[in-house]
Design a protein around this motif. Structure first.
Motif, PDB file in Angstrom:
ATOM      1  N   SER A   1      -5.930 -39.564  18.057  1.00  0.00           N
ATOM      2  CA  SER A   1      -5.112 -39.102  19.172  1.00  0.00           C
ATOM      3  C   SER A   1      -3.765 -38.595  18.716  1.00  0.00           C
ATOM      4  O   SER A   1      -3.111 -37.842  19.416  1.00  0.00           O
ATOM      5  CB  SER A   1      -4.894 -40.241  20.168  1.00  0.00           C
ATOM      6  N   LEU A   2      -3.324 -39.050  17.540  1.00  0.00           N
ATOM      7  CA  LEU A   2      -2.045 -38.578  17.023  1.00  0.00           C
ATOM      8  C   LEU A   2      -2.212 -37.240  16.318  1.00  0.00           C
ATOM      9  O   LEU A   2      -1.283 -36.737  15.708  1.00  0.00           O
ATOM     10  CB  LEU A   2      -1.463 -39.597  16.052  1.00  0.00           C
TER      11      LEU A   2
ATOM     12  N   ILE B   1      -1.162 -40.499  23.581  1.00  0.00           N
ATOM     13  CA  ILE B   1      -1.989 -41.401  24.386  1.00  0.00           C
ATOM     14  C   ILE B   1      -1.809 -42.827  23.873  1.00  0.00           C
ATOM     15  O   ILE B   1      -1.675 -43.048  22.673  1.00  0.00           O
ATOM     16  CB  ILE B   1      -3.481 -40.969  24.384  1.00  0.00           C
TER      17      ILE B   1
ATOM     18  N   ARG C   1       5.345 -44.479  18.766  1.00  0.00           N
ATOM     19  CA  ARG C   1       4.553 -43.735  17.784  1.00  0.00           C
ATOM     20  C   ARG C   1       4.072 -42.418  18.396  1.00  0.00           C
ATOM     21  O   ARG C   1       4.098 -41.373  17.751  1.00  0.00           O
ATOM     22  CB  ARG C   1       3.370 -44.583  17.342  1.00  0.00           C
ATOM     23  N   ALA C   2       3.643 -42.488  19.646  1.00  0.00           N
ATOM     24  CA  ALA C   2       3.200 -41.258  20.302  1.00  0.00           C
ATOM     25  C   ALA C   2       4.385 -40.328  20.535  1.00  0.00           C
ATOM     26  O   ALA C   2       4.291 -39.117  20.317  1.00  0.00           O
ATOM     27  CB  ALA C   2       2.518 -41.597  21.629  1.00  0.00           C
TER      28      ALA C   2
ATOM     29  N   MET D   1       5.760 -37.771  17.906  1.00  0.00           N
ATOM     30  CA  MET D   1       5.136 -36.467  17.707  1.00  0.00           C
ATOM     31  C   MET D   1       5.690 -35.436  18.690  1.00  0.00           C
ATOM     32  O   MET D   1       5.180 -34.323  18.775  1.00  0.00           O
ATOM     33  CB  MET D   1       3.611 -36.583  17.896  1.00  0.00           C
TER      34      MET D   1
END
Ligand SMILES: Nc1ncnc2c1ncn2[C@@H]1O[C@H](COP(=O)(O)OP(=O)(O)OP(=O)(O)O)[C@@H](O)[C@H]1O
Ligand SMILES: Nc1ncnc2c1ncn2[C@@H]1O[C@H](COP(=O)(O)OP(=O)(O)OP(=O)(O)O)[C@@H](O)[C@H]1O
Ligand SMILES: [Mg+2]
Ligand SMILES: [Mg+2]
Lengths: 249, 217, 221, 240, 240
Positions: B124-125, E81, E149-150, E153
């Protein structure tokens, strides 16, 4: 024409011989653990005749044929009995040596002759002429037990430990082993009434050129007295006759 | 206690055999592990049905005595295919495949132990399949698999005692050669056994230690 | 295309002998497993016992079994102990060697299995008035054997494979020994060992399969 | 009668019981409450001799539990105990769980043991689960099975150690009902529990443990209604 | 903008999504509620292409997610997500967890990635945990780390799948606060949740899923206050 094995050996400059190295005096190791013995010298002679260098590949008895078949060795100089059954698979030369069979017994077993082995636990090296004959004999007697070990050393070790009461081996091996003094409490007690065990060099069955060459080499060894010389050096005593009366080969 | 005819030259001879044992083991474990990782990943990635043939072949290496594998491989390569291969090569080849068959199972277990959601998080990353494998799955699977892998490597070292059938003189064969000459079976066997034990035991303990440590977190 | 001509009929003619060998192989494997399990249980108990020397003996056994080659253990069982004047037939030597190995590996498995059984199980048993031994026998042991059933199956497969090492101690009635003898007679190495390999494969598959069936019957909880 | 006289008990350097005195009469129900680590479980395991004690005495029907000459296996037959969890023998069916001890310890025949087991299992409401394995039972059913198993030995005393605290809330009730039923039948019981309502309704006396000491003991109305010890007050305030 | 157009999706014989239509505008917060197994999680994993769909279309900023030509790894960079659990990479420290993707996926330098990671971790309140391993974090901290962490990005969209439902009650608040903060900063979000209060307070629209169908969607006041669909009524009655 296609190059055959003989050409390959000459071209490669090395002759690789399968030799059994726990089979004194035919093959063994010296104090530096280097291979020596009748078969080792025989291989060296052959290499010299071919004008190449010799490489000794140690093979236990059961592994001789696999070693040849897998192309790891060119020729077996390994005290191999030339039975018809085996000749279906490999190509044998004329005999280059002949063994008499002797019975060696543990002193504690009270065995004085070949017949005396009846009912006892006896053994020999798996896959050898004498092992096959002795196992058959034990079955005929219907009593006692036969045990094949992987190496001649294991046989004599078991014999001196008393695990075996007696063994049948080539008389040369028997004498040589008893003489070393490594195995206390065993002695040669007589001959085994087996047919003379003719042993031959072997190579792949279809290498006629090489077999032809080897046959001539064996013949030459006798003619030039090199056979007698090596026999005296490693075995001593009366030189065995390599011919069979009333037969050509 | 032991009155022995063993010379320093003989000890060197034994050491040479030990060197061969270690060499064969090191090569086989290295290649076998690389193959095993590949096979294990393939099995996980493509599912049981698609990889059934691979599973079957690997299973053979775990179901037939190593002795027979060595004899057969030797006979097949030499007699049938007429390949001129050294015994050392055949030994390493068979042992590598043998190792890979067990290693594939270990790798599979390790990968299966990585939660699917952790892998989803990685994908997902924006990580590619390869990045996910490299940075997430492999480090995590290694923790699960390493203790078993150490066991496998030690097993292969012990099983390498059988490569004598293809004319490789390793430790146990060297010991037997000396027994033939010196006729001191017990003493020599003890030396040989002690050597195996000395390599194996500390590593086995290390494996057990890792297992204990990693099973805690 | 191959330079070697297969002669399968030559080898197949010997199949009955090889099957006899397979029976002996199974005998050794089964016996070594049964006795091995018994010894493994004993070793497990010794390793739990309060006596230091007993624990040391058990630990020594387990570590030697796990850290030296099986070939070494079998060779020792025949030629090694004979140095003390103790003689075993090849069959018995092989059996001892494999049993020694089985017991060592299984004892280690059992130890792991015991860790997975909660303490309170023994306590519950003892609270009902059972002796230490009864609690072990009726409560801990059955659970331990269940947890280690898969490793035991694997060890059984190992035991079958290990019988092939019997030739080093003069064994020639097992599958590998028979095959080797036939090879000495005929030199049909590839065919004979290929057949032996197939038989071994079938035996091990049969073991894994029947183990699965047995487990399904035995462990219904 | 269970007599606990000045019992001290340590694990290593940690003194867990610091001189406990308690007498439980025949037919009495004593509930033990107290914070975690206060030594409640340890006391129970000392009573049936699962744990040795350092000093003091525990007498069950006049027999000293920790005396060398005491046959503990025999003594334990008259003291049933049920723990917080992992009581069930997972490899045996419900019926086998209950018949095991009568058969192996008391040497009963199969038929007799099964008759008794069935009776006890029906008693706790598990009459229809005889050949089920424990893994198929709910936690509450497992605990009731453990109670039936203890009862099958016809004990004179029953010790319960937080038998409901590992259970989902909706299963607690059925187990407490079983305990209540036992109490009403006149069983002598020591119950360690966190269920205050149960302690209040069922027990003759409630003991409050604090750090290895029995800080207070009394009738439930008194202990809950008018606690004397400051720690008891704190504890009761915290659980309510 | 996320456009979901008549999406169908089955697992084997089980049809999990039966024609979903939904458009989420930039800056909008849509909350999805619904019974277990109604297809909520599946929808989220379809949006970022973790699951293929059977028919229909999902467009993210006009790019069709399931088109062959779409570079999913690239697309996923703009869709963050966070799942219910097992989000953390346990072998990496908190800082490494957050820097991994920026470095390996975006090819950022170490210093730059760490600067961003630290900023995001401070943002979610984990500024003091940089070199801790996830196993040392509480569940709530782990979830906040996953959010950071999401965010590292720099996604344009965030999808949350019941990020609080595996947490102990006292940890739920801190995670919801973080979501609220994000919403206030204008992040476009789809949140699957069971926290009705959160849905009511934070979202622009609430969607109710029932057996693979979006039974109802509307402003929170409308959906909670005056549900139209009978299933919605039932569901809301059961959770209150
Ligand atoms: N076998 C043991 N070895 C060492 N320490 C122990 C052992 N059993 C218990 N303890 C310690 O003794 C103390 C008292 O334990 P105990 O189980 O009796 O408390 P408790 O009152 O039952 O608590 P809880 O309500 O948590 O069950 C605790 O500190 C515990 O850690
Ligand atoms: N990978 C899968 N393979 C097969 N079936 C699946 C898979 N993932 C989900 N399902 C099934 O699809 C249905 C919908 O699952 P989904 O996880 O989307 O529901 P949900 O609404 O998120 O439920 P919950 O609130 O329990 O998380 C369920 O019946 C589930 O069992
Ligand atoms: Mg307790
Ligand atoms: Mg879900």
């Amino acid at each position: 024409a296609q190059a055959d094995k003989l050409d390959d050996i000459i071209a490669s400059g090395t002759l690789r011989c399968a030799v059994v190295l726990d089979f004194p005096p035919m093959g063994m190791r010296d104090a530096n653990n280097e291979p020596v013995g009748f078969d080792v010298d025989y291989c060296n002679d052959l290499a010299a005749a071919l004008g190449v260098s010799a490489e000794i590949v140690e093979t236990p008895f059961p592994e001789r044929i696999p070693a040849l078949m897998s192309g790891r060795v060119d020729v077996g100089v390994a005290s191999t009995s030339d039975t018809l059954e085996r000749a279906k698979t490999v190509g044998f030369t004329i005999p280059y040596f002949a063994f008499e069979m002797a019975v060696t017994a543990n002193d504690g077993a009270g065995i004085a002759s070949y017949e005396g082995m009846k009912g006892h636990t006896v053994g020999a090296v798996a896959g050898t002429y004498e092992a096959i004959a002795l196992e058959k004999q034990v079955q005929e007697w219907g009593e006692g037990e036969f045990r094949p070990y992987q190496t001649q050393a294991d046989v004599f070790l078991a014999l001196s430990q008393g695990q075996l009461d007696a063994t049948v081996s080539t008389s040369t091996v028997a004498m040589a082993n008893v003489k070393t003094g490594n195995f206390p409490g065993i002695s040669v007690v007589g001959k085994a009434p087996f047919d003379t065990d003719y042993v031959a060099l072997f190579t792949s069955r279809n290498e006629y050129g090489l077999i032809n060459y080897l046959n001539l080499f064996v013949n030459q060894q006798i003619r030039t007295d090199r056979y007698a010389e090596l026999y005296e050096k490693w075995v001593g005593g009366e030189l065995p006759d390599l011919t069979v009366p009333n037969a050509y080969r | 206690m032991f009155d022995t005819a063993l010379t320093t030259a003989d000890l060197m001879f034994l050491a040479k055999g030990a060197g061969m044992t270690i060499l064969v083991t090191a090569i086989s474990v290295a290649i076998g592990t690389a193959l095993g990782i590949a096979f294990g990943v393939i099995r996980v990635q493509f599912g049981a049905a698609l990889t059934a043939p691979l599973t079957f072949v690997l299973d053979i290496f775990r179901s037939v005595p190593l002795l027979i594998q060595l004899v057969l491989a030797n006979a097949f390569l030499g007699m049938v295919l007429k390949l001129q291969l050294s015994g050392f090569f055949v030994a390493c080849m068979v042992l590598s495949l043998y190792t890979s068959a067990y290693c594939a199972e270990i790798v599979r277990g390790g990968i299966d132990a990585v939660p699917a959601t952790t892998r989803r998080a990685a994908r997902s990353l924006g990580m590619s399949w390869g990045q996910d494998m490299r940075y997430i799955v492999m480090p995590l699977a290694t923790r699960v698999a390493l203790p078993s892998w150490i066991g496998l490597a030690l097993g292969v070292m012990k099983d390498s005692a059988l490569v004598y059938v293809v004319q490789v003189t390793e430790l146990l064969k060297s010991t037997q050669i000396l027994i033939t000459r010196l006729q001191e079976p017990l003493f020599l066997l003890m030396i040989g056994g002690a050597f195996y034990f000395l390599i194996s035991f500390p590593l086995a303990r290390f494996g057990g230690y890792l297992e204990k440590r990693w099973s805690n977190d | 295309m191959f330079g070697y001509t297969f002669q399968w009929n030559q080898a197949l003619a010997r199949l009955p002998k090889m099957l006899d060998g397979a029976v002996v192989t199974m005998e050794v494997a089964v016996l070594s497993m049964l006795i091995g399990i018994a010894f493994a249980i004993l070793l497990t108990l010794l390793r739990l016992s309060g006596s230091r020397p007993l624990r040391a003996i058990a630990t020594g056994w387990v570590e030697i079994a796990r850290n030296t080659p099986a070939l070494f253990q079998i060779y020792m069982a025949h030629f090694g102990v004979a140095s003390f004047g103790i003689h075993f037939s090849p069959f018995v030597s092989l059996l001892i060697g494999i049993t020694f190995n089985n017991a060592g590996y299984l004892a280690e498995n059992f130890r792991g299995a015991l860790k997975a059984i909660p303490d309170t199980q023994t306590r519950a048993g003892r609270s009902l008035g059972m002796s230490q031994l009864q609690a072990f026998r009726y409560i801990i042991l059955p659970q331990m054997l269940r947890i280690s059933f898969l490793p035991m199956t694997n060890q059984m497969v190992w035991a079958v494979l290990m019988t092939s090492l019997g030739v080093t101690v003069g064994m020639n009635s097992d599958l590998y020994g028979v095959t080797q003898d036939l090879n000495a007679l005929t030199f049909r190495t590839f065919e004979l060992f290929a057949i032996a390999g197939v038989i071994f494969y079938i035996i091990t598959k049969a073991i894994t399969l029947s183990a699965r069936l047995i487990a399904a019957r035995l462990f219904r909880y | 009668m269970i007599e606990i006289q000045n019992v001290h008990k340590s694990f290593g350097h940690l003194e867990v019981l610091k001189g406990i005195d308690l007498t439980v009469e025949k037919g009495e129900v004593v509930t033990v409450i107290g914070g975690s680590g206060s030594g409640k479980s340890t006391l129970l395991t000392c009573i049936n001799g699962l744990e040795p004690i350092d000093s003091g005495k525990i007498l069950v029907d006049g027999v000293e539990v920790h005396a060398k000459s005491t046959n503990l296996n025999k003594l334990r037959q008259k003291i049933g105990i049920v723990f917080q969890q992992w009581n069930a023998f997972p490899h045996l069916t419900v019926l086998e769980n209950v018949t095991l001890a009568p058969r192996k310890v008391l040497g009963m025949g199969k038929a007799e043991a099964e008759a008794i087991a069935e009776k006890q299992l029906k008693h706790v409401g598990l009459g229809d689960k005889l050949s089920t394995y424990p893994s198929r039972l709910s936690g509450g059913q497992q605990q009731r099975m453990a109670i039936a198993r203890a009862l099958a030995m016809s004990p004179d005393y029953m010790l319960f150690d937080e038998v409901t605290s590992a259970l989902d809330p909706q299963l607690v009730g059925e187990v407490l009902e079983t305990l209540k039923m036992l109490a009403e039948e006149g069983m002598t019981m020591i119950c360690v529990t966190h269920e205050m309502a149960f302690a209040r309704d069922v027990s003759n006396r409630v003991a409050y443990f604090h750090k290895g000491i029995m800080a207070e003991i009394g009738a439930p109305e008194q202990l809950f209604g008018d606690p004397q010890h400051p720690e008891t007050k704190k504890f009761l305030a915290s659980v309510r």
